[in-house]
Scaffold this motif. Structure first.
Motif, short mmCIF file in Angstrom:
data_model
loop_
_atom_site.label_atom_id
_atom_site.label_comp_id
_atom_site.label_asym_id
_atom_site.label_seq_id
_atom_site.Cartn_x
_atom_site.Cartn_y
_atom_site.Cartn_z
N GLU A 160 0.84 -1.20 0.00
CA GLU A 160 0.00 0.00 0.00
C GLU A 160 0.88 1.25 0.00
O GLU A 160 1.82 1.33 0.80
CB GLU A 160 -0.91 -0.04 1.23
N SER A 161 0.55 2.17 -0.90
CA SER A 161 1.22 3.46 -1.09
C SER A 161 2.66 3.36 -1.66
O SER A 161 3.30 4.37 -1.90
CB SER A 161 1.18 4.33 0.17
N ARG A 162 3.15 2.14 -1.90
CA ARG A 162 4.42 2.00 -2.61
C ARG A 162 4.21 1.79 -4.11
O ARG A 162 5.16 1.84 -4.88
CB ARG A 162 5.20 0.79 -2.09
N ILE A 163 2.96 1.48 -4.52
CA ILE A 163 2.68 1.19 -5.93
C ILE A 163 1.45 1.97 -6.37
O ILE A 163 0.62 2.35 -5.53
CB ILE A 163 2.48 -0.32 -6.17
N ALA A 164 1.32 2.21 -7.70
CA ALA A 164 0.23 3.07 -8.18
C ALA A 164 -1.13 2.39 -8.05
O ALA A 164 -2.11 3.04 -7.68
CB ALA A 164 0.49 3.45 -9.64
N ALA A 165 -1.20 1.09 -8.34
CA ALA A 165 -2.51 0.44 -8.37
C ALA A 165 -2.39 -1.07 -8.22
O ALA A 165 -1.32 -1.64 -8.47
CB ALA A 165 -3.22 0.76 -9.69
N VAL A 166 -3.48 -1.68 -7.79
CA VAL A 166 -3.60 -3.14 -7.83
C VAL A 166 -4.94 -3.45 -8.49
O VAL A 166 -5.94 -2.78 -8.20
CB VAL A 166 -3.46 -3.78 -6.43
N ILE A 167 -4.93 -4.43 -9.39
CA ILE A 167 -6.18 -4.85 -10.02
C ILE A 167 -6.74 -6.02 -9.22
O ILE A 167 -6.09 -7.07 -9.11
CB ILE A 167 -5.96 -5.31 -11.48
N ASP A 168 -7.93 -5.85 -8.66
CA ASP A 168 -8.55 -6.95 -7.93
C ASP A 168 -8.94 -8.03 -8.93
O ASP A 168 -9.91 -7.89 -9.68
CB ASP A 168 -9.77 -6.46 -7.15
N SER A 169 -8.17 -9.11 -8.96
CA SER A 169 -8.36 -10.16 -9.96
C SER A 169 -8.93 -11.42 -9.34
O SER A 169 -8.93 -12.48 -9.95
CB SER A 169 -7.01 -10.48 -10.61
N GLY A 170 -9.38 -11.33 -8.08
CA GLY A 170 -9.89 -12.50 -7.38
C GLY A 170 -8.75 -13.32 -6.79
O GLY A 170 -7.57 -12.99 -7.00
N PRO A 171 -9.08 -14.39 -6.04
CA PRO A 171 -8.04 -15.25 -5.48
C PRO A 171 -7.34 -16.08 -6.56
O PRO A 171 -7.96 -16.44 -7.56
CB PRO A 171 -8.80 -16.16 -4.51
N CYS A 172 -6.03 -16.35 -6.37
CA CYS A 172 -5.28 -17.08 -7.39
C CYS A 172 -5.60 -18.57 -7.34
O CYS A 172 -5.63 -19.17 -6.28
CB CYS A 172 -3.78 -16.86 -7.19
N ARG A 173 -5.79 -19.14 -8.53
CA ARG A 173 -6.23 -20.54 -8.64
C ARG A 173 -5.14 -21.54 -8.24
O ARG A 173 -5.40 -22.49 -7.52
CB ARG A 173 -6.65 -20.78 -10.10
N VAL A 174 -3.90 -21.33 -8.68
CA VAL A 174 -2.84 -22.30 -8.39
C VAL A 174 -2.26 -22.07 -6.99
O VAL A 174 -2.08 -23.00 -6.21
CB VAL A 174 -1.72 -22.22 -9.45
N GLY A 175 -1.94 -20.84 -6.67
CA GLY A 175 -1.57 -20.50 -5.29
C GLY A 175 -0.10 -20.56 -4.96
O GLY A 175 0.34 -19.93 -4.00
N VAL A 176 0.71 -21.32 -5.70
CA VAL A 176 2.17 -21.24 -5.56
C VAL A 176 2.72 -20.73 -6.90
O VAL A 176 2.07 -20.84 -7.93
CB VAL A 176 2.83 -22.59 -5.19
N GLU A 177 3.95 -20.18 -6.86
CA GLU A 177 4.53 -19.57 -8.04
C GLU A 177 4.79 -20.59 -9.15
O GLU A 177 4.77 -21.80 -8.91
CB GLU A 177 5.86 -18.88 -7.69
N SER A 178 5.12 -20.05 -10.32
CA SER A 178 5.40 -20.91 -11.47
C SER A 178 6.63 -21.78 -11.22
O SER A 178 7.52 -21.42 -10.44
CB SER A 178 5.62 -20.05 -12.71
N THR A 179 6.67 -22.90 -11.89
CA THR A 179 7.86 -23.74 -11.95
C THR A 179 8.89 -23.02 -12.82
O THR A 179 8.55 -22.55 -13.90
CB THR A 179 7.49 -25.09 -12.60
N VAL A 180 10.14 -22.90 -12.33
CA VAL A 180 11.18 -22.24 -13.13
C VAL A 180 12.16 -23.30 -13.64
O VAL A 180 12.78 -24.02 -12.84
CB VAL A 180 11.94 -21.15 -12.33
N LEU A 181 12.26 -23.40 -14.96
CA LEU A 181 13.09 -24.42 -15.60
C LEU A 181 14.16 -23.74 -16.45
O LEU A 181 13.84 -22.94 -17.34
CB LEU A 181 12.20 -25.30 -16.47
N ASP A 182 15.42 -24.04 -16.18
CA ASP A 182 16.53 -23.46 -16.93
C ASP A 182 16.81 -24.33 -18.15
O ASP A 182 17.22 -25.49 -18.01
CB ASP A 182 17.77 -23.37 -16.02
N LEU A 183 16.59 -23.76 -19.33
CA LEU A 183 16.84 -24.50 -20.58
C LEU A 183 18.06 -23.94 -21.30
O LEU A 183 18.25 -24.19 -22.49
CB LEU A 183 15.61 -24.39 -21.50
N SER A 184 18.91 -23.19 -20.59
CA SER A 184 20.05 -22.58 -21.27
C SER A 184 21.27 -23.50 -21.30
O SER A 184 22.23 -23.23 -22.01
CB SER A 184 20.42 -21.25 -20.60
N GLY A 185 21.22 -24.60 -20.52
CA GLY A 185 22.34 -25.55 -20.52
C GLY A 185 21.98 -26.80 -21.31
O GLY A 185 20.91 -26.87 -21.92
#
Ligand code: TXA
Ligand code: MG
Length: 325
Positions: A160-185
């Motif tokens: 709050e007050s550190r950012i211009a806006a938040v879009i109320d998009s409802g609760p998140c369906r998955v709830g944990v962050e994305s899987t991060v996979l390194d394909l550069s090697g």
């Protein structure tokens, strides 16, 4: 003041013009809320690090509307294309070499020669990227090291007050962050377990190398994903994990039939369903932290969660939340 925006076309247009003006806008994705900036505007990207209190060596994920748009900024390979076909839009982030022509601010990638890209499935995220017409750089919309947000209220409580806006998009369906996979090697390398399970990645592309669990980091790769070095996802109250008994001043994060003796309980999943538990994990930590402090409790105790499917990501977040406290 932070504006609370809605899902109307008018509000999405307003959010896109804030982003175009270099402001920060938090928005829902299917995993957690992201703190977005125009990825091609370096001062806007710098403002993300400032608002979160995030170390500059920790790179951000760039969010695109389509796989084609994402692959114009990085060098894809057949494995990346297969994964994009199978899991995008969705909770999977791919780390690939940047193209020399990539216009994304270098700071977004923390100066690395790779870039993390993702095509989110959430309609609000999709509409916002389309309205901006450029990729959005977005980490999770929490203060650095704290619990990720899965509702607009969680975002406001931390930013709050550190950012211009938040879009109320409802609760998140998955709830944990994305899987991060390194394909550069040479072999796909799992940097962070998340919303796409390891089992389904293996079913799609075969071998996936592992190793980056807390306390068991592989030095060269750790340096390649610097965000994984720090303790993370931490509630204010100390967290104990895999508990089988409770002390009288602890709140309980339950999975299945709750342990006896807890005054304050948050149930992740009565039926021990791992998808439901992932969806509820961060809300549970936020809630126990707030309610526990109000009741002068001294800590949070989490019951064990099995380590398969989304349980791998749940255990990863709980271990980091408990680490170094
Ligand atoms: O679900 C998600 O991934 C959410 C939503 C908003 O998309 N975003 C998110 O961002 O969790 P963040 O910044 O909290 O986590 C991104 C992770 C960090 O651990 C970071 O170090 C890693 O991805 N990362 C980003 N770029 C990378 C790169 N080029 N190489 C290796 N790791 C990278
Ligand atoms: Mg984060």
């Amino acid at each position: 003041m932070t504006d609370l925006l809605n899902r109307t076309d008018r509000d999405i247009t307003r959010a896109a013009s804030l982003l175009r003006a270099g402001e920060l806008v938090a928005f829902g994705t299917e995993t957690v809320y992201g703190l977005g900036a125009d990825a091609q505007n370096s001062s806007a990207v710098a403002a993300i690090f400032e608002a979160k209190g995030r170390p500059h060596f920790n790179p951000l994920i760039c969010h695109y509307a389509t796989p084609d748009a994402a692959f114009t900024h990085v060098q894809a390979n057949p494995i990346a294309e297969k994964l994009a076909d199978t899991f995008w839009p969705g909770p999977l982030t791919l780390v690939l070499p940047r193209r020399v022509t990539c216009p994304v601010a270098l700071l977004a990638g923390a100066g690395l020669d790779t870039l993390a890209i993702r095509v989110p499935a959430h309609p609000i995220a999709q509409r916002l990227i389309a309205a901006l017409g450029r990729p959005i750089a977005a980490p999770s919309a929490n203060r650095s090291g704290r619990i990720s947000p899965t509702t607009a209220a969680h975002v406001l409580a931390q930013l709050e007050s550190r950012i211009a806006a938040v879009i109320d998009s409802g609760p998140c369906r998955v709830g944990v962050e994305s899987t991060v996979l390194d394909l550069s090697g040479p072999t796909p390398f799992l940097l962070r377990p998340g919303g796409v399970s390891l089992e389904s990645l293996q079913a799609s592309i075969g071998e996936v190398r592992l190793g980056l669990t807390p306390g068991q980091a592989e030095a060269p790769r750790t340096l390649r994903s610097p965000g994984l070095l720090v303790s993370h996802y931490a509630p204010v109250l100390p967290l104990r994990i895999n508990v089988t008994t409770l002390t009288p001043d602890e709140a309980l994060l339950a999975f299945g039939p709750p342990l006896a003796g807890a005054g304050l309980i948050y149930q992740l999943s009565e039926t021990e369903n791992l998808n439901e538990a992932a969806t509820r994990l961060f809300d549970g930590l936020h809630w126990l932290d707030e309610q526990g402090a109000a009741l002068s409790l001294r800590g949070i105790a989490a019951m064990a969660v099995p380590r398969h499917a989304l349980g791998l990501a749940i255990n990863d977040r709980l271990e980091r939340a408990a680490a170094g406290r």
